[in-house]
Scaffold this motif. Structure first.
Motif, PDB file in Angstrom:
ATOM      1  N   LYS A  74       0.846  -1.190   0.000  1.00 48.89           N
ATOM      2  CA  LYS A  74       0.000   0.000   0.000  1.00 48.89           C
ATOM      3  C   LYS A  74       0.889   1.250   0.000  1.00 48.89           C
ATOM      4  CE  LYS A  74      -4.230   1.736   1.806  1.00 48.89           C
ATOM      5  NZ  LYS A  74      -5.579   1.311   1.880  1.00 48.89           N
ATOM      6  N   VAL A  75       1.928   1.206   0.827  1.00 53.40           N
ATOM      7  CA  VAL A  75       2.867   2.323   0.897  1.00 53.40           C
ATOM      8  C   VAL A  75       3.559   2.529  -0.443  1.00 53.40           C
ATOM      9  CG1 VAL A  75       5.058   2.995   1.917  1.00 53.40           C
ATOM     10  CG2 VAL A  75       3.262   2.098   3.355  1.00 53.40           C
ATOM     11  N   VAL A 121      11.514  -1.001   2.662  1.00 57.78           N
ATOM     12  CA  VAL A 121      10.993   0.359   2.561  1.00 57.78           C
ATOM     13  C   VAL A 121      10.214   0.748   3.812  1.00 57.78           C
ATOM     14  CG1 VAL A 121       9.199   1.683   1.396  1.00 57.78           C
ATOM     15  CG2 VAL A 121      10.978   0.592   0.075  1.00 57.78           C
ATOM     16  N   VAL A 122       9.518  -0.242   4.368  1.00 52.19           N
ATOM     17  CA  VAL A 122       8.671   0.044   5.525  1.00 52.19           C
ATOM     18  C   VAL A 122       9.489   0.555   6.711  1.00 52.19           C
ATOM     19  CG1 VAL A 122       7.320  -1.132   7.269  1.00 52.19           C
ATOM     20  CG2 VAL A 122       6.843  -1.520   4.876  1.00 52.19           C
ATOM     21  N   PHE A 153       2.708   8.405   4.445  1.00 50.34           N
ATOM     22  CA  PHE A 153       3.143   7.054   4.112  1.00 50.34           C
ATOM     23  C   PHE A 153       4.300   7.075   3.121  1.00 50.34           C
ATOM     24  CE2 PHE A 153      -0.825   4.555   5.363  1.00 50.34           C
ATOM     25  CZ  PHE A 153      -0.134   3.924   6.370  1.00 50.34           C
ATOM     26  N   THR A 154       4.920   8.243   2.925  1.00 45.17           N
ATOM     27  CA  THR A 154       6.004   8.303   1.946  1.00 45.17           C
ATOM     28  C   THR A 154       7.149   9.139   2.515  1.00 45.17           C
ATOM     29  OG1 THR A 154       6.508   8.789  -0.347  1.00 45.17           O
ATOM     30  CG2 THR A 154       5.071  10.337   0.781  1.00 45.17           C
ATOM     31  N   GLN A 197       0.499   8.833  -3.702  1.00 40.18           N
ATOM     32  CA  GLN A 197       1.549   9.613  -3.046  1.00 40.18           C
ATOM     33  C   GLN A 197       2.594   8.662  -2.475  1.00 40.18           C
ATOM     34  OE1 GLN A 197       1.559  12.856  -3.310  1.00 40.18           O
ATOM     35  NE2 GLN A 197      -0.411  12.836  -4.342  1.00 40.18           N
ATOM     36  N   GLY A 198       2.714   7.478  -3.056  1.00 42.89           N
ATOM     37  CA  GLY A 198       3.580   6.457  -2.481  1.00 42.89           C
ATOM     38  C   GLY A 198       4.983   6.486  -3.043  1.00 42.89           C
TER      39      GLY A 198
END
Lengths: 572, 392
Positions: free
Chosen positions: A407-408, B144-145, B156-157, A413-414
């Protein structure tokens, strides 16, 4: 063993006699029997070790699955809620354009009255609404109207004599004088009717039983009063003798009194309430003539329409294929099984989409998994083990972690969109839509299921000697021929095992499509969940689940034949 | 790995164009980011081609050349876009230094068999690049998380501050939220209450059954096995639906016991598979020897068999634990608000209120799974050593 190896002894020699005698074990029993006994003991011991788990799985897992299968065809709610109506309706000819006759409406009145008191009529309404929209509101409003219909008779009786609204008088009338024989069969029947209606397991005394005589003279009244008494005593826990009867009892009394044989029987009666009953019988003509058909149709025109009755009649039997038909976009009509209207067909499309997307996911897993499995199988052990961690870490990481990671990554906007915009490959105003559609589901699920493809492939490829490829090349094969004709056929079992596993897992996926699938990327499982928790159409959910289960079990069988369940490997 | 093929220096006409092509690709990436892709390609190709030629033909000191290149690129990156660009520049510098000498000295042939044609060599490395990309695909989402969970914003970015390595862009607030928010804490507590009990149930039943199944004469072994493995095969949504219907009938729906039973049965296939796999290598004469010396079956089990199959049992237990700890579909249906587990809370978080606390939780869970993975791997090696196989 040594006997068999020894040369056969010639006839007539003492050895032949020895051979014929059974070989004995140490305790003197024949060896054969002793061995058989030992084998049986062994089998029993093995079974005893397995039994607790088997029982556990049967109760906590297999029974629920069986229950789901049962629910997909079960349809007892109609005959439980409207028992007399469905019985009479069975004789109604659904092809006529006439609504059923008065008898059916009379039964409907009494059935609905009790159902409305128990607040069960709305459940039946929503059940039948799955088959024909509009029935839910019809049942809800009729539940309120039956009271009004019955009120007319209650008022009329009260005008005749105030005693007809007195709890004690009614109780005495129905019970009869103490030594009078009681109709316990009727009590039992009404208790069963109540239990079926509220799916209860009530048992025990209701503090009342009608006298046999009154049950003969006033059959409907006795029946409805007993139903009323059972409800008051069992569901509400009250003393029947102190409760005024429902309007349905009054209506039943009017019906009984107006029956042609009633005056004669009442004249012969001499129990409690005899004078009041006699006065009532003499004044029967002054009481309102019950016309339930007209009353119901006046309350709601739908009761006069054959469509309504056709639906009720069609779903009267305790088992139905209706849910399964619904699950494949068909419906039962008086003209036979027909496809549903165009705008209501979604399940076949959903099944197709589920299968199609699972195939795409399986195929992408093969495409991505094959090179990785190959390189893991052909690298030196130490390096392969290090790289294996990259495969096993996603395998061990929580499904929700990976789904949230996607999802991220994928949202507008990811991370991926940001990177592409930063690199100038995508304009900031036109960020790619990669989530809440099929693409998102396919990417995320390919990632999630890839380890399940790589691990079986890897274990098969490990067993293929690299010398075969070299031999093929030394015999003049090109790179491609050597791979395609020599290596690939040997790796096919790994592809088969991995594909079936990935396919089985993907067609039942729920969480990932729910989160990244939006509306176009959802699977049939999302619909099942919706029917269980939101629309509450459990039967349809069970039918959809049963179809999905059948597909999976078929694949499971294939997997067992090809790979063998015992050969499932976890984590390399 | 020892060299298989003697290596020799390659001609300028081979490696300078290759490095220039790689430079063109890098130039394309930098160029589009700066506004003009075409210019980037030309500059990148010319620059890297020239550098490759200078490094090998003029400088001819490998160590100095490579370090100098890294320094050059770091400075160039810093001038162009601050610290983040400097780091990327450093990586570029390191790569091109290594790549130039790798090609120039012919090192790429060293570990390959001598008879490969140039085409095969090219394919060999192209294949590795493809595999590398797939490995990237596998691992990137998880990697990435982690940095994102330290985000100071509720995004979230990556924020510009994070990319500049500005300490203000990082914070522990999502972790703080996880450890102080009662919702997350009760979810955590529920998970920790459910998973161990479910694991205990599946391991005790499962081990016993696996031992029974591994005996030589088991009637209907295949059928029993199929039933015991089925919780793994049947889609979770179907198990969840069935359990929801059935458990509501018998009053287990929405209770702690119901969730524990459901999770235990889901973990059983994993225990069965791992323990039966371990038992395949178990030497039966050991139990007979123990019996011969007067040990009763219980003693034999605990003193002889159990220690030997313990690695398999523990890895089965870890599998069962992670199954329960990760499970969300069944608990969603069988449980009620009182049994809300960590994955359930994450699921809600992802579906409804998007809070970056999820990323902090995700990072913690990744760390937990790394620990579990390490344990399983160590156990597997120990088990193979015990069974006299070489550690893999």
């Amino acid at each position: 063993m040594t006997d068999a190896a020894a040369p056969p002894a010639p006839e007539g020699r003492p050895g032949a006699k020895l051979k014929a005698a059974p070989v004995l074990a140490a305790d003197g029993r024949p060896l054969k029997r002793s061995l058989a006994r030992a084998l049986r003991m062994q089998k029993l011991r093995a079974l005893a070790l397995v039994a607790p788990l088997l029982l556990f799985v049967l109760i906590t897992f297999i029974a629920p699955i069986a229950d789901m299968l049962f629910r997909s065809v079960e349809n007892q709610i109609v005959s439980n809620t409207l028992p007399q109506t469905t019985e009479l309706l069975a004789d109604w000819d659904s092809t006529t354009s006439e609504a059923p006759d008065e008898a059916v409406f009379e039964a409907l009145f009494f059935d609905m009255f009790l159902a409305a008191e128990a607040k069960e009529h709305t459940k039946l309404g929503s059940r039948l609404n799955y088959e024909r929209t509009g029935i839910s509101s019809l049942f809800r409003s009729t539940g309120r109207d039956v009271g009004k219909i019955g009120k007319e008779f209650q008022t009329a009786l009260k005008e005749q004599n105030e005693l007809w609204n007195d709890a004690g008088f009614w109780f005495a009338l129905m019970t009869g004088n103490p030594p009078a024989p009681r109709d316990t069969a009727l009590v039992k029947a009404q208790r069963n009717r109540l239990n079926a209606l509220v799916s209860g397991t009530y048992d025990g005394d209701i503090g009342f039983a009608p006298s046999e005589e009154i049950a003969r003279i006033l059959p409907r009244t006795a029946r409805e009063y007993t139903a009323f008494a059972s409800f008051e005593a069992l569901v509400d826990g009250r003393d029947v003798a102190k409760r005024k009867p429902w309007e349905s009892v009054h209506a039943a009394l009017v019906l009984d009194v107006k029956a042609p044989e009633a005056p004669a029987m009442i004249a012969a009666y001499d129990g409690p309430g005899q004078p009041e009953l006699l006065a009532l019988a003499e004044n029967a003509a002054a009481l309102p003539q019950p016309d339930f058909k007209a009353a119901f149709i006046e309350a709601d025109k739908d009761w006069g329409r054959t469509r309504t009755w056709q639906t009720i009649q069609m779903y009267s039997p305790p088992f139905t294929a209706g849910y399964f038909l619904n699950a494949v976009d068909l419906e039962k009509t008086p003209e036979g099984i027909q496809p549903r209207p165009e705008n209501q067909r979604i399940y076949v499309m959903l099944f197709q989409r589920t299968l199609f997307m699972s195939l795409v996911i399986t195929f992408s897993c093969i495409l991505l998994g094959y090179p990785v499995a190959w390189i893991l199988a052909n690298l030196p052990m130490r390096t392969a083990n290090l790289l294996m961690i990259l495969v096993l870490l996603p395998f061990w990481t929580s499904l929700l972690v990976r789904t949230s990671a996607w999802k991220v990554m994928l949202q507008q906007q990811g991370v991926i969109n940001d990177t592409l915009v930063w690199l100038g490959l995508v304009d900031d105003a036109q960020r790619l839509v990669m989530i809440n559609n099929q693409f998102g589901t396919i990417v995320a699920m390919t990632h999630i299921l890839l380890p399940f493809m790589i691990l079986p492939m890897y274990s098969v490829m490990q067993t293929i000697p690299p010398a075969y490829l070299r031999a093929a090349k030394s015999l003049g094969a090109t790179n491609w021929t050597a791979f395609w004709r020599v290596y690939f056929p040997q790796s096919v079992p790994g592809i088969g095992a991995g594909s079936i596993l990935v396919f089985i897992l993907s067609i039942g996926y729920y969480i990932t499509p729910e989160i990244v699938g939006g509306t176009t990327g959802t699977f049939i499982s999302n619909r099942i969940a919706y029917h269980i928790s939101s629309s509450l159409n459990w039967g349809l959910a069970a039918a959809l689940g049963s179809i999905l289960l059948a597909v999976v079990l078929l694949l499971y069988y294939a997997y067992d034949k090809i790979v063998g369940i015992d050969n499932v490997k976890l984590g390399g | 790995m020892s060299a298989l093929t003697p290596i020799s220096r390659k001609p300028v006409s081979f490696y300078v164009p290759v490095v220039a092509a790689a430079g063109a690709f890098a130039g394309l990436l930098v160029g589009t980011a700066q506004g003009s892709g075409l210019l980037g390609i030309v500059i990148g190709a010319a620059l890297l081609g020239a550098i490759a030629w200078l490094l090998t033909q003029v400088l001819d000191n490998e160590k100095l050349g490579r370090w100098g290149l890294i320094a050059l690129f770091v400075i160039a990156g810093f001038l162009m876009g601050g610290i983040a660009a400097a780091v990327i520049g450093g990586l570029f510098g390191w790569f091109f230094g290594w790549f130039t000498y790798w090609l120039y000295e012919g090192r790429y042939r060293a570990h390959l068999v001598p008879y490969l044609t140039p085409g095969q060599v090219l394919w060999h490395y192209a294949f590795r690049v493809i595999c590398g990309a797939i490995f990237m695909f596998l691992i990137t989402p998880i990697l990435v998380v982690m940095p994102l969970s330290f985000n100071a914003e509720n995004f979230f970015t990556f924020t510009p501050e994070m990319l500049r390595f500005d300490p203000a862009g990082y914070s522990l607030k999502h972790y703080r939220d996880f450890f102080t928010n009662p919702d997350w804490q009760s979810a955590m507590r529920n998970s920790l209450l459910i998973a161990p009990v479910a694991t205990l149930l599946s391991v005790s039943f499962g081990t016993l059954a696996a031992i029974g199944l591994s005996q030589s004469h088991v009637p209907a072994r295949r059928a029993i096995m199929a039933i015991l493995i089925s919780p793994m095969i049947v889609p979770l949504i179907i198990s969840a639906a069935g359990m929801y219907f059935f458990y509501s009938r018998i009053g287990l729906q929405g209770t702690y016991l119901g969730v524990v039973l459901a999770h235990a049965v889901l973990g059983i296939p994993f225990v069965i598979i791992t323990v039966t796999a371990t038992l395949v290598g178990f030497d039966r004469s050991l139990t007979r020897a123990a019996a011969n010396m007067g040990a009763n079956p219980v003693t034999t089990f605990f003193r002889v068999q159990m220690p030997l199959i313990l690695p398999g049992v523990i890895s089965g237990a870890l599998f069962a634990f992670i199954t329960s700890f990760d499970e969300v579909v069944v608990v969603l249906f069988v449980g009620s608000a009182g049994q809300k587990t960590l994955p359930w809370q994450m699921f809600i978080g992802l579906r409804e209120q998007i809070s970056p606390t999820i990323l902090a939780v995700a990072t913690i869970l990744v760390v937990v799974s790394i620990c579990l993975l390490t344990m399983v791997e160590l156990l597997r090696r120990r088990s193979e050593r015990l069974r006299g196989m070489s550690p893999g």
